[in-house]
Scaffold this motif. Structure first.
Motif, PDB file in Angstrom:
ATOM      1  N   GLN A 154      20.773  21.373  40.459  1.00 49.92           N
ATOM      2  CA  GLN A 154      22.201  21.398  40.122  1.00 49.92           C
ATOM      3  C   GLN A 154      22.901  22.629  40.693  1.00 49.92           C
ATOM      4  OE1 GLN A 154      19.823  20.934  37.629  1.00 49.92           O
ATOM      5  NE2 GLN A 154      20.053  18.701  37.642  1.00 49.92           N
ATOM      6  N   HIS A 155      22.206  23.355  41.579  1.00 50.37           N
ATOM      7  CA  HIS A 155      22.737  24.572  42.201  1.00 50.37           C
ATOM      8  C   HIS A 155      23.077  25.633  41.156  1.00 50.37           C
ATOM      9  CE1 HIS A 155      23.523  23.704  46.620  1.00 50.37           C
ATOM     10  NE2 HIS A 155      22.888  22.636  46.174  1.00 50.37           N
ATOM     11  N   GLN A 156      22.207  25.762  40.170  1.00 46.50           N
ATOM     12  CA  GLN A 156      22.337  26.818  39.180  1.00 46.50           C
ATOM     13  C   GLN A 156      21.148  27.762  39.302  1.00 46.50           C
ATOM     14  OE1 GLN A 156      22.923  25.279  35.234  1.00 46.50           O
ATOM     15  NE2 GLN A 156      24.589  23.917  35.847  1.00 46.50           N
ATOM     16  N   VAL A 157      21.419  29.052  39.217  1.00 48.28           N
ATOM     17  CA  VAL A 157      20.378  30.068  39.381  1.00 48.28           C
ATOM     18  C   VAL A 157      19.674  30.293  38.048  1.00 48.28           C
ATOM     19  CG1 VAL A 157      19.924  32.478  39.992  1.00 48.28           C
ATOM     20  CG2 VAL A 157      21.617  31.157  41.274  1.00 48.28           C
ATOM     21  N   ARG A 158      18.357  30.404  38.115  1.00 49.57           N
ATOM     22  CA  ARG A 158      17.534  30.689  36.944  1.00 49.57           C
ATOM     23  C   ARG A 158      16.465  31.704  37.336  1.00 49.57           C
ATOM     24  NH1 ARG A 158      20.928  27.874  35.053  1.00 49.57           N
ATOM     25  NH2 ARG A 158      20.746  26.159  33.555  1.00 49.57           N
ATOM     26  N   ARG A 159      15.925  32.385  36.345  1.00 48.95           N
ATOM     27  CA  ARG A 159      14.760  33.229  36.605  1.00 48.95           C
ATOM     28  C   ARG A 159      13.556  32.335  36.908  1.00 48.95           C
ATOM     29  NH1 ARG A 159      14.883  38.622  35.865  1.00 48.95           N
ATOM     30  NH2 ARG A 159      16.670  39.507  34.758  1.00 48.95           N
ATOM     31  N   ASN A 160      12.759  32.763  37.866  1.00 49.90           N
ATOM     32  CA  ASN A 160      11.598  31.995  38.287  1.00 49.90           C
ATOM     33  C   ASN A 160      10.405  32.354  37.406  1.00 49.90           C
ATOM     34  OD1 ASN A 160       9.694  30.503  39.621  1.00 49.90           O
ATOM     35  ND2 ASN A 160       9.846  31.601  41.564  1.00 49.90           N
ATOM     36  N   GLU A 161       9.996  31.419  36.563  1.00 52.51           N
ATOM     37  CA  GLU A 161       8.886  31.689  35.649  1.00 52.51           C
ATOM     38  C   GLU A 161       7.572  31.901  36.388  1.00 52.51           C
ATOM     39  OE1 GLU A 161      10.669  28.974  35.716  1.00 52.51           O
ATOM     40  OE2 GLU A 161      11.935  28.911  33.915  1.00 52.51           O
ATOM     41  N   GLU A 184      26.617  34.248  23.268  1.00 54.02           N
ATOM     42  CA  GLU A 184      26.531  33.037  24.080  1.00 54.02           C
ATOM     43  C   GLU A 184      25.916  33.292  25.450  1.00 54.02           C
ATOM     44  OE1 GLU A 184      30.367  31.302  24.291  1.00 54.02           O
ATOM     45  OE2 GLU A 184      30.489  30.861  22.135  1.00 54.02           O
ATOM     46  N   ALA A 185      25.695  34.550  25.802  1.00 58.53           N
ATOM     47  CA  ALA A 185      25.097  34.873  27.098  1.00 58.53           C
ATOM     48  C   ALA A 185      23.591  34.628  27.060  1.00 58.53           C
ATOM     49  CB  ALA A 185      25.389  36.322  27.472  1.00 58.53           C
ATOM     50  N   ASP A 186      23.017  34.371  28.223  1.00 59.44           N
ATOM     51  CA  ASP A 186      21.574  34.143  28.308  1.00 59.44           C
ATOM     52  C   ASP A 186      20.792  35.450  28.293  1.00 59.44           C
ATOM     53  OD1 ASP A 186      21.661  31.256  28.577  1.00 59.44           O
ATOM     54  OD2 ASP A 186      22.511  31.601  30.557  1.00 59.44           O
ATOM     55  N   ALA A 210      26.967  48.121  29.422  1.00 56.59           N
ATOM     56  CA  ALA A 210      26.066  46.986  29.239  1.00 56.59           C
ATOM     57  C   ALA A 210      26.596  45.800  30.031  1.00 56.59           C
ATOM     58  CB  ALA A 210      25.936  46.625  27.760  1.00 56.59           C
ATOM     59  N   MET A 211      25.702  44.886  30.377  1.00 55.59           N
ATOM     60  CA  MET A 211      26.079  43.717  31.166  1.00 55.59           C
ATOM     61  C   MET A 211      25.421  42.473  30.582  1.00 55.59           C
ATOM     62  SD  MET A 211      25.401  42.919  35.232  1.00 55.59           S
ATOM     63  CE  MET A 211      23.617  42.786  35.031  1.00 55.59           C
ATOM     64  N   SER A 212      26.215  41.447  30.335  1.00 49.96           N
ATOM     65  CA  SER A 212      25.676  40.159  29.911  1.00 49.96           C
ATOM     66  C   SER A 212      25.666  39.213  31.105  1.00 49.96           C
ATOM     67  CB  SER A 212      26.505  39.567  28.766  1.00 49.96           C
ATOM     68  OG  SER A 212      27.817  39.250  29.206  1.00 49.96           O
ATOM     69  N   VAL A 213      24.650  38.359  31.161  1.00 43.70           N
ATOM     70  CA  VAL A 213      24.482  37.415  32.266  1.00 43.70           C
ATOM     71  C   VAL A 213      24.368  36.013  31.686  1.00 43.70           C
ATOM     72  CG1 VAL A 213      23.145  36.814  34.313  1.00 43.70           C
ATOM     73  CG2 VAL A 213      23.255  39.195  33.564  1.00 43.70           C
ATOM     74  N   THR A 214      25.205  35.109  32.187  1.00 45.46           N
ATOM     75  CA  THR A 214      25.188  33.713  31.755  1.00 45.46           C
ATOM     76  C   THR A 214      24.782  32.842  32.935  1.00 45.46           C
ATOM     77  OG1 THR A 214      26.967  34.145  30.164  1.00 45.46           O
ATOM     78  CG2 THR A 214      26.530  31.842  30.729  1.00 45.46           C
ATOM     79  N   TYR A 215      23.666  32.143  32.799  1.00 45.72           N
ATOM     80  CA  TYR A 215      23.153  31.289  33.872  1.00 45.72           C
ATOM     81  C   TYR A 215      23.602  29.837  33.715  1.00 45.72           C
ATOM     82  CZ  TYR A 215      19.941  35.190  34.751  1.00 45.72           C
ATOM     83  OH  TYR A 215      19.407  36.426  35.024  1.00 45.72           O
ATOM     84  N   GLN A 216      23.592  29.341  32.510  1.00 45.23           N
ATOM     85  CA  GLN A 216      23.850  27.924  32.287  1.00 45.23           C
ATOM     86  C   GLN A 216      25.299  27.569  32.595  1.00 45.23           C
ATOM     87  OE1 GLN A 216      22.544  26.623  28.438  1.00 45.23           O
ATOM     88  NE2 GLN A 216      20.553  27.610  28.597  1.00 45.23           N
TER      89      GLN A 216
END
Length: 245
Positions: free
Chosen positions: A193-200, A42-44, A62-68
């Motif tokens: 929505q003040h959510q962090v995303r990778r900048n394409e 379920e992680a991004d 290992a590290m999982s990152v969830t943005y949504q």
């Protein structure tokens, strides 16, 4: 390191003498893909965080990152495995009761997750016994009943826990992640929505800019009060410097 690009990313480190042998690389890749399928689906993102050398066994993290759905910063979850089994497990909750001991501990990791480093003193395992309410003796020698309408505030004490090596590993990994994890400014963006995303649109830094520390920011939750106030401003999602530098 991205799981799908693990072999290529590791090749960039071999010139510094930091790499994995063929057996470790193959088993690690299979273990990470299994982790992504079972626990971190379920992680991004799923990233290989690093290797911590032990005397008997090594730890792979290992590290999982969830943005949504995460407000102002993504959620990170950490997993670990040993070099003798390559079966990833989620790290336990942080045990910070012995943080002073961990901060002063300069010994090597052994590679035994259940190895006890600190045990509670005898009689402290279950915490203190609850005190029974005792009535006060009156003039006639009897006991006064406590008023049922008056509630006494009792001090809540957390029972002492053993400090095992996996607790120390979690503490050390979080400390390194907090102090050392950086990202180029502009590599991440904040949505409305003040959510962090990778900048394409981010294409990387040029050679000159990559040598300037001002072009990097800590990839962690904002900790300074000044930066927190800026995130509350309406213009926060439109700026590049929403992370701490």
């Amino acid at each position: 390191m991205e799981v799908l690009d693990l072999s290529y990313e590791l090749s960039n480190l071999r010139y510094r003498g930091v790499t994995l042998n063929l057996d470790e690389k193959m088993q690690l890749e299979m273990a990470l893909h299994q982790l992504h399928t079972d626990q971190a689906k379920e992680a991004d993102e799923l990233l290989f965080w690093g290797k911590i050398t032990g005397i008997k066994n090594d730890y792979f993290v290992a590290m999982s990152v969830t943005y949504q759905g995460q407000f102002e910063f993504p959620f990170k979850r950490f997993y670990w495995c040993l070099s003798n089994d390559f079966s990833f497990k989620e790290m336990p909750d942080l045990n910070d009761q012995h943080k002073d001991f961990i901060n002063n501990d300069t010994s090597y990791f052994v590679g035994e997750p259940s190895k006890k480093l600190i045990q509670p003193a005898e009689g402290e395992e279950a915490g203190e016994d609850p005190k029974e309410d005792e009535g006060e003796e009156g003039e006639e020698g009897g006991k006064k009943e406590l008023d049922s309408d008056v509630s006494e505030q009792e001090e809540v004490k957390v029972p002492h826990k053993d400090l095992v090596e996996i607790d120390r590993l979690k503490y050390v990994v979080l400390a390194i992640e907090n102090d050392c994890q950086i990202a180029p400014v502009g590599a991440f963006k904040m949505t409305s929505q003040h959510q962090v995303r990778r900048n394409e649109a981010f294409k990387g830094l040029d050679a000159k800019s990559s040598c300037d520390l001002r072009n990097y920011a800590h990839f962690r939750n904002v900790q300074s009060d000044e930066k927190k106030k800026r995130l509350d401003e309406p213009s926060a999602p439109f700026g590049r410097n929403f992370l701490e530098q």
